[in-house]
Write a protein that holds these residues in place. Structure first.
Motif, PDB file in Angstrom:
ATOM      1  N   GLU A 197       0.827  -1.202   0.000  1.00  0.00           N
ATOM      2  CA  GLU A 197       0.000   0.000   0.000  1.00  0.00           C
ATOM      3  C   GLU A 197       0.864   1.256   0.000  1.00  0.00           C
ATOM      4  OE1 GLU A 197      -2.252  -3.404   1.146  1.00  0.00           O
ATOM      5  OE2 GLU A 197      -0.449  -2.557   2.117  1.00  0.00           O
ATOM      6  N   VAL A 198       1.913   1.258   0.825  1.00  0.00           N
ATOM      7  CA  VAL A 198       2.818   2.407   0.859  1.00  0.00           C
ATOM      8  C   VAL A 198       3.563   2.531  -0.468  1.00  0.00           C
ATOM      9  CG1 VAL A 198       4.864   3.361   1.981  1.00  0.00           C
ATOM     10  CG2 VAL A 198       3.057   2.322   3.359  1.00  0.00           C
ATOM     11  N   TYR A 199       4.003   1.394  -1.008  1.00  0.00           N
ATOM     12  CA  TYR A 199       4.727   1.404  -2.284  1.00  0.00           C
ATOM     13  C   TYR A 199       3.857   1.994  -3.387  1.00  0.00           C
ATOM     14  CZ  TYR A 199       7.177  -0.293  -6.437  1.00  0.00           C
ATOM     15  OH  TYR A 199       7.819  -0.358  -7.652  1.00  0.00           O
ATOM     16  N   HIS A 200       2.658   1.470  -3.555  1.00  0.00           N
ATOM     17  CA  HIS A 200       1.800   1.911  -4.658  1.00  0.00           C
ATOM     18  C   HIS A 200       1.328   3.349  -4.459  1.00  0.00           C
ATOM     19  CE1 HIS A 200       1.846  -1.845  -6.769  1.00  0.00           C
ATOM     20  NE2 HIS A 200       1.401  -2.506  -5.726  1.00  0.00           N
ATOM     21  N   ALA A 201       1.154   3.769  -3.228  1.00  0.00           N
ATOM     22  CA  ALA A 201       0.779   5.166  -2.976  1.00  0.00           C
ATOM     23  C   ALA A 201       1.891   6.105  -3.418  1.00  0.00           C
ATOM     24  CB  ALA A 201       0.459   5.368  -1.493  1.00  0.00           C
ATOM     25  N   LEU A 202       3.143   5.714  -3.150  1.00  0.00           N
ATOM     26  CA  LEU A 202       4.259   6.556  -3.568  1.00  0.00           C
ATOM     27  C   LEU A 202       4.356   6.599  -5.094  1.00  0.00           C
ATOM     28  CD1 LEU A 202       6.709   8.286  -2.916  1.00  0.00           C
ATOM     29  CD2 LEU A 202       8.092   6.196  -2.835  1.00  0.00           C
ATOM     30  N   VAL A 203       4.193   5.455  -5.747  1.00  0.00           N
ATOM     31  CA  VAL A 203       4.213   5.426  -7.211  1.00  0.00           C
ATOM     32  C   VAL A 203       3.140   6.352  -7.769  1.00  0.00           C
ATOM     33  CG1 VAL A 203       3.776   3.983  -9.236  1.00  0.00           C
ATOM     34  CG2 VAL A 203       5.248   3.143  -7.393  1.00  0.00           C
ATOM     35  N   GLN A 204       1.945   6.284  -7.188  1.00  0.00           N
ATOM     36  CA  GLN A 204       0.855   7.145  -7.656  1.00  0.00           C
ATOM     37  C   GLN A 204       1.188   8.615  -7.436  1.00  0.00           C
ATOM     38  OE1 GLN A 204      -2.965   6.122  -6.052  1.00  0.00           O
ATOM     39  NE2 GLN A 204      -4.032   7.788  -7.079  1.00  0.00           N
ATOM     40  N   ASP A 205       1.739   8.938  -6.279  1.00  0.00           N
ATOM     41  CA  ASP A 205       2.101  10.326  -5.999  1.00  0.00           C
ATOM     42  C   ASP A 205       3.194  10.821  -6.952  1.00  0.00           C
ATOM     43  OD1 ASP A 205       0.278  10.518  -3.948  1.00  0.00           O
ATOM     44  OD2 ASP A 205       1.741  10.138  -2.350  1.00  0.00           O
ATOM     45  N   MET A 206       4.160   9.948  -7.253  1.00  0.00           N
ATOM     46  CA  MET A 206       5.252  10.349  -8.149  1.00  0.00           C
ATOM     47  C   MET A 206       4.736  10.656  -9.554  1.00  0.00           C
ATOM     48  SD  MET A 206       8.226   7.676  -6.907  1.00  0.00           S
ATOM     49  CE  MET A 206       9.493   8.260  -8.036  1.00  0.00           C
ATOM     50  N   THR A 207       3.864   9.807 -10.061  1.00  0.00           N
ATOM     51  CA  THR A 207       3.339  10.043 -11.412  1.00  0.00           C
ATOM     52  C   THR A 207       2.366  11.218 -11.425  1.00  0.00           C
ATOM     53  OG1 THR A 207       1.656   8.348 -11.048  1.00  0.00           O
ATOM     54  CG2 THR A 207       3.685   7.671 -12.146  1.00  0.00           C
ATOM     55  N   ALA A 208       1.674  11.454 -10.305  1.00  0.00           N
ATOM     56  CA  ALA A 208       0.721  12.565 -10.234  1.00  0.00           C
ATOM     57  C   ALA A 208       1.416  13.925 -10.255  1.00  0.00           C
ATOM     58  CB  ALA A 208      -0.146  12.432  -8.988  1.00  0.00           C
ATOM     59  N   THR A 209       2.698  13.962  -9.931  1.00  0.00           N
ATOM     60  CA  THR A 209       3.410  15.245  -9.954  1.00  0.00           C
ATOM     61  C   THR A 209       3.520  15.828 -11.355  1.00  0.00           C
ATOM     62  OG1 THR A 209       5.592  14.221 -10.281  1.00  0.00           O
ATOM     63  CG2 THR A 209       4.839  14.529  -7.988  1.00  0.00           C
ATOM     64  N   GLY A 210       3.454  14.969 -12.382  1.00  0.00           N
ATOM     65  CA  GLY A 210       3.671  15.431 -13.745  1.00  0.00           C
ATOM     66  C   GLY A 210       5.129  15.495 -14.134  1.00  0.00           C
TER      67      GLY A 210
END
Length: 370
Positions: A197-210
């Motif tokens: 959950e922590v891993y995938h949340a970070l991946v999502q946050d990283m890609t959401a930055t643009g």
């Protein structure tokens, strides 16, 4: 037994002057047109393009047996070499171009986006890595593995170091490719995750930055593959000798197996800050096995081969269980005696005085001619 597969990025070079040559599209087109029935039944995989037109990437299918993996690596190198000859160039499994080169961007919307957003970084980048995929049973296991292998990956970098020259000069590093990779904002060691959950949340946050186009631009040293049920270890330079490629694959599988067992037993991951692992990678990149490495657990300098021996002790049960220990010990013995790929490149330059000879020798070894 876990399957393991590798991706090898390699340079396309002109045999007259040794410079990187922009002919990638012709190679990939030839591969696409070739009758797949011509390949041996045991061999699967691919020959594909990369960010720059001076590069090509080969991919093996997953294998459980190292002899089969070696056969696949040799087959796809042969395919790449044959396609390169048809395009009037050669293939060299070296991690940076020893001679000056001006990379030419490959076609496609994805690469165009990268060039637009990363500018000079993307225009200058020309390096070749060895990426190893090892099968996992779940994301939970995969994150447990990523958290536990991170401290050992600088040792794989030191063993694979194969990029001492760049821009026509000695870079002063055994792996200049590693330094080139640190320029990318998502590269390097990761912090501990603890859960998918922590891993995938970070991946999502990283890609959401643009800042990143997609998950494929997460260039961390170890990651969950977004295409396959694997952990992908990305720290190694591409190796000129096939035996070194198979060695890194074997050690990677053993590291994953060992880490998965530790995770399943509830053994905590080493609490080493990513900043210290980054320093360990710098040390491995700078000196390879010629000077001290940083101890994976204490982050203090120790003789390089003592650290390699510790790695072997750490993964020995996994290597013995897979039947890989004799091959690994033999390959490590060759590196201990003859040096890494970077050492061999420097010896060639010392002997001939010509960087073009460094490239020519890499071409011959890549093609299995010596």
């Amino acid at each position: 037994m876990r399957t393991v597969g590798v991706e090898e990025e390699m340079l396309l070079v002109d045999m007259q002057d040794g410079r990187a040559q922009s002919v990638q599209g012709q190679l990939v087109l030839r591969s696409a047109l070739q009758d797949p029935g011509m390949a041996p039944a045991v061999v699967e995989g691919a020959l594909e393009g990369e960010l720059q037109r001076e590069q090509v990437e080969t991919q093996t299918a997953p294998s459980r047996d190292l002899a089969e993996l070696e056969e696949q690596v040799r087959y796809w190198r042969g395919e790449a070499a044959e396609a390169a000859r048809a395009a009037h160039c050669r293939v060299a499994a070296i991690a940076t171009s020893p001679l000056p080169s001006g990379p030419s961007p490959a076609a496609g919307e994805r690469y165009a986006w990268i060039r637009e957003h990363y500018q000079l970084l993307a225009r200058q980048h020309l390096s070749c890595g060895l990426h190893v995929h090892v099968a996992i049973d779940s994301d939970e296991e995969g994150v447990g593995v990523v958290d536990r292998v991170r401290v050992w990956l600088p040792v794989l970098l030191a063993l694979s170091a194969n990029s001492p020259f760049a821009h026509g000069e000695d870079a002063g590093f055994q792996s200049w490719r590693n330094q080139m990779m640190t320029r990318w904002p998502s590269s390097g060691p990761t912090d501990l995750f603890g859960s998918p959950e922590v891993y995938h949340a970070l991946v999502q946050d990283m890609t959401a930055t643009g800042v990143l186009l997609d998950k494929g631009m997460i260039y961390s040293d170890a990651r969950l593959s977004h295409h396959y049920p694997t952990v992908e270890l990305r720290t190694a330079d591409v190796c000129t000798r096939v035996e070194d490629t198979v060695l890194i694959a074997a050690l990677s599988r053993a590291l994953v197996e060992t880490a998965a067992a530790k995770w399943a037993a509830g053994t905590p991951a080493p609490q080493v800050p990513s900043t210290l692992i980054r320093l360990a990678s710098f040390q491995a990149s700078r000196h390879g096995l010629k000077e001290d490495l940083l101890d994976p657990l204490t982050s203090r300098p120790r003789p390089a081969w003592e650290v390699v021996d510790d790695l072997l002790v750490w993964v020995r049960p996994a290597l013995e269980s897979a039947g890989d220990l004799p091959r690994v010990e033999s390959a490590l013995g060759v590196i201990r005696q003859d040096g890494t790929g970077a050492d061999l490149q420097r010896l060639t330059l010392e002997r001939t005085g010509q960087l073009v000879d460094v490239v020519a020798q890499a071409v011959r070894v890549t093609a299995g001619q010596e």
